[in-house]
Scaffold this active site. Structure first.
Site, PDB file in Angstrom:
ATOM      1  N   ASN A   1      13.323  -0.123 -11.439  1.00  0.00           N
ATOM      2  CA  ASN A   1      12.076   0.591 -11.719  1.00  0.00           C
ATOM      3  C   ASN A   1      11.107  -0.445 -12.273  1.00  0.00           C
ATOM      4  O   ASN A   1      11.223  -0.862 -13.422  1.00  0.00           O
ATOM      5  CB  ASN A   1      12.336   1.717 -12.730  1.00  0.00           C
ATOM      6  CG  ASN A   1      11.055   2.444 -13.110  1.00  0.00           C
ATOM      7  OD1 ASN A   1       9.995   2.212 -12.518  1.00  0.00           O
ATOM      8  ND2 ASN A   1      11.148   3.321 -14.091  1.00  0.00           N
TER       9      ASN A   1
ATOM     10  N   LYS B   1       8.045  -0.150 -12.951  1.00  0.00           N
ATOM     11  CA  LYS B   1       7.010   0.403 -13.830  1.00  0.00           C
ATOM     12  C   LYS B   1       5.660  -0.240 -13.467  1.00  0.00           C
ATOM     13  O   LYS B   1       5.432  -0.537 -12.297  1.00  0.00           O
ATOM     14  CB  LYS B   1       7.399   0.225 -15.303  1.00  0.00           C
ATOM     15  CG  LYS B   1       8.833   0.723 -15.559  1.00  0.00           C
ATOM     16  CD  LYS B   1       9.229   0.804 -17.000  1.00  0.00           C
ATOM     17  CE  LYS B   1      10.665   1.295 -17.111  1.00  0.00           C
ATOM     18  NZ  LYS B   1      11.131   1.464 -18.487  1.00  0.00           N
TER      19      LYS B   1
ATOM     20  N   HIS C   1      11.138  10.796 -15.470  1.00  0.00           N
ATOM     21  CA  HIS C   1      11.297   9.618 -16.341  1.00  0.00           C
ATOM     22  C   HIS C   1      10.717   9.911 -17.722  1.00  0.00           C
ATOM     23  O   HIS C   1       9.670  10.545 -17.848  1.00  0.00           O
ATOM     24  CB  HIS C   1      10.622   8.392 -15.728  1.00  0.00           C
ATOM     25  CG  HIS C   1      11.073   7.112 -16.374  1.00  0.00           C
ATOM     26  ND1 HIS C   1      10.596   6.711 -17.601  1.00  0.00           N
ATOM     27  CD2 HIS C   1      11.983   6.195 -16.002  1.00  0.00           C
ATOM     28  CE1 HIS C   1      11.194   5.576 -17.937  1.00  0.00           C
ATOM     29  NE2 HIS C   1      12.038   5.238 -16.987  1.00  0.00           N
TER      30      HIS C   1
ATOM     31  N   GLU D   1       9.141   8.139 -19.751  1.00  0.00           N
ATOM     32  CA  GLU D   1       7.776   7.648 -19.994  1.00  0.00           C
ATOM     33  C   GLU D   1       6.749   8.638 -19.454  1.00  0.00           C
ATOM     34  O   GLU D   1       5.684   8.836 -20.045  1.00  0.00           O
ATOM     35  CB  GLU D   1       7.601   6.257 -19.368  1.00  0.00           C
ATOM     36  CG  GLU D   1       8.320   5.195 -20.190  1.00  0.00           C
ATOM     37  CD  GLU D   1       8.772   3.974 -19.409  1.00  0.00           C
ATOM     38  OE1 GLU D   1       8.291   3.747 -18.285  1.00  0.00           O
ATOM     39  OE2 GLU D   1       9.633   3.235 -19.933  1.00  0.00           O
TER      40      GLU D   1
ATOM     41  N   SER E   1      18.209  -0.741 -20.793  1.00  0.00           N
ATOM     42  CA  SER E   1      18.594  -2.116 -21.146  1.00  0.00           C
ATOM     43  C   SER E   1      19.813  -2.625 -20.379  1.00  0.00           C
ATOM     44  O   SER E   1      20.638  -3.355 -20.934  1.00  0.00           O
ATOM     45  CB  SER E   1      18.816  -2.251 -22.653  1.00  0.00           C
ATOM     46  OG  SER E   1      17.618  -1.950 -23.363  1.00  0.00           O
TER      47      SER E   1
HETATM   48  P1  13P Z   1      14.884  -1.096 -19.243  1.00  0.00           P
HETATM   49  O1  13P Z   1      15.972  -1.539 -18.284  1.00  0.00           O
HETATM   50  O2  13P Z   1      13.747  -2.053 -19.311  1.00  0.00           O
HETATM   51  O3  13P Z   1      15.444  -0.694 -20.564  1.00  0.00           O
HETATM   52  O4  13P Z   1      14.238   0.250 -18.591  1.00  0.00           O
HETATM   53  C1  13P Z   1      15.057   1.265 -18.184  1.00  0.00           C
HETATM   54  C2  13P Z   1      14.249   2.263 -17.425  1.00  0.00           C
HETATM   55  O5  13P Z   1      13.414   2.949 -17.992  1.00  0.00           O
HETATM   56  C3  13P Z   1      14.445   2.370 -15.986  1.00  0.00           C
HETATM   57  O6  13P Z   1      13.804   3.491 -15.467  1.00  0.00           O
END
Ligand code: 13P
Length: 250
Positions: free
Chosen positions: A10, A12, A94, A96, A212
């Site tokens: 992802n 983002k 998600h 976020e 992570s």
């Molecule tokens: P990280 O791997 O940066 O923690 O993000 C996880 C995530 O939100 C994938 O959608």
């Protein structure tokens, strides 16, 4: 039928066009043909990256879609637009988007159903915040999320859905759930899917862990019975990090 092992990235809101292209070229050159890879990329790169990855083992996901079919929604992107430019998946639910864009389970369900109707597959995300984990009520929290969205899908829609468990406290924090914490939640999620859709569909559903994930912890996480791969944020932006994570899931 054995369920699919998947590593999804992802991105983002990261990478410019040149960087995006370079990264995908690097991933294609890894030649992990047996791996199933999905890249959640910004809307503006989907068409060109879908062409670039055509015929490879890399599929392309959008990171969002609008909840209505079409109309006067300035600046928005519909499921039909996504389908028509070669999008395979859309990431929905998600944390976020839940947090920064106030998306609730009702809206997420609406988007999921619209996406399926358009022939897109879905990566559905769920997961609890830190306060809930500290109170020990993560199972009830995730069960509640699922009850209001994922478990309302039809069986056919469920078959075209990948679930991603992403504990919010582990996203972008460097703090990973232990492999046992991930396994325990994934098992819980699979039981809920089984109760609603039956054991066969539950056994075939891919459940990914996100939060992570990095080369150092991927292998242990992916070794667990109910962890079928990962949804990777930060470490999906560099081939030298994402490559080993893909290998850890082979
Ligand atoms: P990280 O791997 O940066 O923690 O993000 C996880 C995530 O939100 C994938 O959608």
């Amino acid at each position: 039928m054995k369920r699919r092992r998947v590593v999804a990235g992802n991105w983002k809101m990261n990478l410019n066009s040149l960087e995006a292209n370079d990264l995908v070229q690097d991933l294609l050159s890894l030649k992990h043909e047996s791996a199933r890879i999905i890249l959640g990329v910004p809307f503006v790169y989907i068409a060109s990256l879908a062409r670039l990855t055509n015929g490879s083992n890399i599929e392309i996901a959008a990171q969002n879609c609008h909840h209505e079919q079409k109309g006067a929604y300035t600046g928005e992107i519909s499921v039909e637009m996504l389908k028509s430019i070669g999008t395979d998946y859309v990431i929905l639910g998600h944390s976020e988007r839940r947090e920064y864009f106030n998306e609730d389970d009702t809206l997420i369900l609406q988007k999921m159903q619209l996406a399926h109707e358009a022939g897109l597959k879905v990566i559905y995300c769920c997961g609890e915040p830190l306060s809930v984990r500290e109170a020990g009520s993560q199972n009830e929290f995730v069960q509640n999320q699922l009850a209001q969205s994922l478990l309302k899908l039809s069986a056919e829609e469920m078959k075209n859905t990948i679930v991603a468990y992403e504990p919010i406290w582990a996203i972008g924090t460097g703090k990973t759930a232990t492999a046992d914490q991930a396994q325990s939640m994934h098992q819980h999620i699979r039981q809920l899917i089984s109760a609603q859709f039956g054991q066969e569909i539950a056994d075939q559903s891919s459940i990914l862990y996100g939060g992570s994930v990095k080369p150092a912890n991927a292998e242990e996480l992916f070794s667990k019975d109910d962890v079928d791969g990962g949804l990777v944020g930060g470490a999906s932006l560099k081939a030298e990090l994402f490559g080993p994570i893909i290998e850890a899931n082979l």
